[in-house]
Motif scaffolding. Structure first.
Motif, PDB file in Angstrom:
ATOM      1  N   GLY A  18       0.907  -1.039  -0.088  1.00 45.65           N
ATOM      2  CA  GLY A  18      -0.201   0.259  -0.133  1.00 45.65           C
ATOM      3  C   GLY A  18       1.015   1.408   0.519  1.00 45.65           C
ATOM      4  O   GLY A  18       0.513   2.146  -0.833  1.00 45.65           O
ATOM      5  N   ILE A  19       2.029   0.951   0.829  1.00 42.95           N
ATOM      6  CA  ILE A  19       2.726   1.926   0.226  1.00 42.95           C
ATOM      7  C   ILE A  19       3.420   2.889  -0.738  1.00 42.95           C
ATOM      8  O   ILE A  19       3.421   3.825  -1.314  1.00 42.95           O
ATOM      9  N   ALA A  20       3.806   1.629  -1.494  1.00 44.45           N
ATOM     10  CA  ALA A  20       4.651   1.768  -2.787  1.00 44.45           C
ATOM     11  C   ALA A  20       3.452   1.843  -3.963  1.00 44.45           C
ATOM     12  O   ALA A  20       3.746   2.178  -4.414  1.00 44.45           O
ATOM     13  N   MET A  21       2.243   2.097  -3.325  1.00 44.01           N
ATOM     14  CA  MET A  21       1.397   2.545  -4.418  1.00 44.01           C
ATOM     15  C   MET A  21       1.196   3.841  -4.395  1.00 44.01           C
ATOM     16  O   MET A  21       0.569   5.017  -5.393  1.00 44.01           O
ATOM     17  N   MET A  22       1.722   5.125  -3.355  1.00 43.58           N
ATOM     18  CA  MET A  22       1.507   6.097  -3.129  1.00 43.58           C
ATOM     19  C   MET A  22       2.379   6.604  -4.320  1.00 43.58           C
ATOM     20  O   MET A  22       2.289   7.909  -4.525  1.00 43.58           O
ATOM     21  N   ALA A  23       3.306   6.112  -4.636  1.00 45.46           N
ATOM     22  CA  ALA A  23       3.883   6.369  -5.135  1.00 45.46           C
ATOM     23  C   ALA A  23       3.932   6.998  -6.534  1.00 45.46           C
ATOM     24  O   ALA A  23       3.446   7.690  -7.705  1.00 45.46           O
ATOM     25  N   ALA A  24       2.797   5.967  -7.019  1.00 51.68           N
ATOM     26  CA  ALA A  24       1.420   6.152  -8.083  1.00 51.68           C
ATOM     27  C   ALA A  24       0.724   6.794  -7.611  1.00 51.68           C
ATOM     28  O   ALA A  24       0.848   7.924  -8.606  1.00 51.68           O
ATOM     29  N   VAL A  25       0.360   7.221  -7.316  1.00 45.84           N
ATOM     30  CA  VAL A  25      -0.172   8.366  -6.843  1.00 45.84           C
ATOM     31  C   VAL A  25      -0.413   9.623  -7.017  1.00 45.84           C
ATOM     32  O   VAL A  25      -0.750  10.362  -7.438  1.00 45.84           O
ATOM     33  N   LEU A  26       1.764  10.124  -7.033  1.00 43.87           N
ATOM     34  CA  LEU A  26       2.365  10.927  -7.312  1.00 43.87           C
ATOM     35  C   LEU A  26       2.026  11.684  -8.294  1.00 43.87           C
ATOM     36  O   LEU A  26       1.619  12.218  -8.768  1.00 43.87           O
ATOM     37  N   PHE A  27       2.505   9.939  -9.294  1.00 42.96           N
ATOM     38  CA  PHE A  27       2.633  10.495 -10.763  1.00 42.96           C
ATOM     39  C   PHE A  27       1.203  10.287 -11.574  1.00 42.96           C
ATOM     40  O   PHE A  27       1.122  11.567 -11.860  1.00 42.96           O
TER      41      PHE A  27
END
Length: 479
Positions: A18-27
């Protein structure tokens, strides 16, 4: 089996996803895309479930995980991580079918690179980045990432290390497993940064460069383009990607030794075998391509696709299903050994194939000299018999699994070439195969049953057979 500590560590893995998904959220947010909300919701769901399991599952502080828990966490970790990793595809509607979404996610986390998508470029940047991120996380392993954090949670990590690296050699770089994980991840990140810079120097955008670096260093093969690396039609990019695919498929402790000033590559028997195999295969395919291509382009495409298959990356600079049968047979055979032990590459691993060949050679010598004692040596040291038995057992299980999966798939009506190559491409975590699943095709048209079989093959291959099959042993569950 103590279920509570297993669920607690699985909760940490889900939270990490879930935390790693936050990078995709930023993109997605930066690109002002509509998929930002479903990716954010997916991340929050994963974090919430993970935190719940960590907080509400009672753990034994400082208690070392036993072998049973270690194997269970590794196996189930590679099942539940893709489950939550599929949420962005499902909630965004990009892949509305659960089977397809899970297949794509499993393919990412196992660094297989087999896709069900026919139009990759239609996906948003956020989803494409998450797709690449799943491979980057899976390349070194979510479980190995956990090793650097688990001591802080009061859970020992040695059993996880043993289960994750189930090969014939388990070299620890340092006495402390957490420090080992940190070193491996440091090398991993450094390689990713360097390749991203080199690809940008070749004309790629930052987004394309980092996504392709994630997929290369992880030997995954997911591209942001429908035509894979062939889309860029650049000799420079082909050379850079070829070099890093080769590096990623090489034993990572050798890279760490080189960064520490100890250049041991050419003293390592497995690296020698891997390098010679790549050179011989490349030369064979060059000879096949020469009648229709000039020498430079023949060498470029032959080297790229040989290293792509050997490293189990699965990128393509050309549609090799259109090449002569000899070239296709060479590439098919290269799918089995894969990369080196201790690398992000899949397959049987070259060290196993090398030691098997050495054992076979010694048996031939014993036919001539029956009383001779001829030990098998690796890097100048005698290999113990239990390691050779382990290798023999692994290869037997690998081939039995390969044959069983192929029979199941062909029984559904798929042609033999496609079935054979799809199974080995899944088990060796390569991605593209031959026939209907070639480098310019995809797995989207296959029946759901076949996708589930291949997804199982991806996990079994990624965890190197024993880690999964030990869970089906009655002795494993006995008290």
């Amino acid at each position: 089996m103590r279920i509570v500590p297993v669920l607690s560590v699985l909760g940490f893995i889900i939270c990490a996803v879930g935390i790693a998904m936050m990078a995709a959220v930023l993109f997605s947010f930066y690109s002002d895309e509509p998929d930002v909300q479903p990716i954010l919701v997916s991340a929050l769901i994963s974090i919430a479930v993970g935190v719940f399991l960590m907080l509400f599952m009672k753990r034994l502080e400082g208690d070392e995980l036993r072998a049973r828990e270690g194997f269970a966490i590794v196996t189930f970790g590679w099942i539940v991580a893709p489950l939550f990793g599929s949420l962005p595809f499902l909630l965004s509607g990009a892949i509305p079918n659960f089977t397809d979404a899970y297949f794509e996610s499993v393919s990412g986390f196992t660094t297989t690179g087999a896709s069900i998508l026919s139009d990759i470029e239609s996906l948003s940047q956020g989803l494409l980045f998450w797709r690449a991120m799943t491979q980057w996380l899976g390349g070194m392993g979510i479980v190995v990432l956990s090793l650097a954090i688990l001591p802080l949670l009061g859970v020992g990590g040695m059993q996880l290390f043993k289960a994750e690296f189930a090969g014939p050699t388990k070299d620890k770089l340092t006495p402390r497993i957490a420090e080992t994980a940190r070193i491996l991840w440091s090398v991993y990140v450094l390689m990713t940064v360097v390749q991203t810079g080199l690809l940008m120097a070749g004309g790629m955008s930052f987004f394309d460069a980092i996504c392709h670096s994630f997929a290369t260093i992880a030997t995954g093969g997911f591209s942001t383009k429908n035509a894979s690396i062939a889309h860029f039609n650049s000799g420079y990019i082909d050379v850079v990607v070829t070099a890093f695919m080769f590096i990623a498929a090489t034993n990572f402790p050798l890279h760490y030794a080189a960064l520490s000033g100890k250049f041991r590559y050419f003293k390592d028997n497995e690296f020698q075998f891997f390098s010679i195999s790549a050179i011989v295969a490349t030369m064979l395919i060059v000879l096949v391509l020469l009648p229709d291509h000039d020498l430079l382009n023949s060498l470029r495409h032959a080297a790229f696709n040989v290293v792509s298959i050997m490293s189990s990356t699965g990128f393509a600079s050309a549609d090799f299903t259109l090449w002569a049968p000899l070239a296709q047979i060479v590439l098919f055979l290269l799918m089995f050994p894969g990369g080196c032990a201790g690398s992000t590459g899949g397959g049987m691993k070259n060290v196993r194939v090398l030691l098997l060949l050495k054992t076979a050679g010694n048996e031939l010598k014993r036919l001539v000299h029956p009383q001779a004692v001829i030990p098998v040596r690796y890097n100048g040291r005698m290999v113990e018999q239990d390691i050779l038995f382990n290798i023999a057992g692994f290869i037997i299980l690998y081939l039995v699994t390969f044959a069983t999966a192929t029979i199941l798939i062909t029984s559904s009506g798929l042609d033999l070439v496609t079935s054979l190559s799809a199974v080995v491409a899944a088990m060796s975590n390569i991605g593209p195969g031959l026939g209907a699943v070639g480098p310019m095709a995809n797995y989207g048209g296959l029946p759901d049953m076949i996708k589930w079989i291949l997804a199982a093959c991806m996990v079994i291959g990624r965890l190197e057979i024993f880690t999964v099959f030990v869970l089906f042993s009655r002795a494993f569950w006995r008290s």
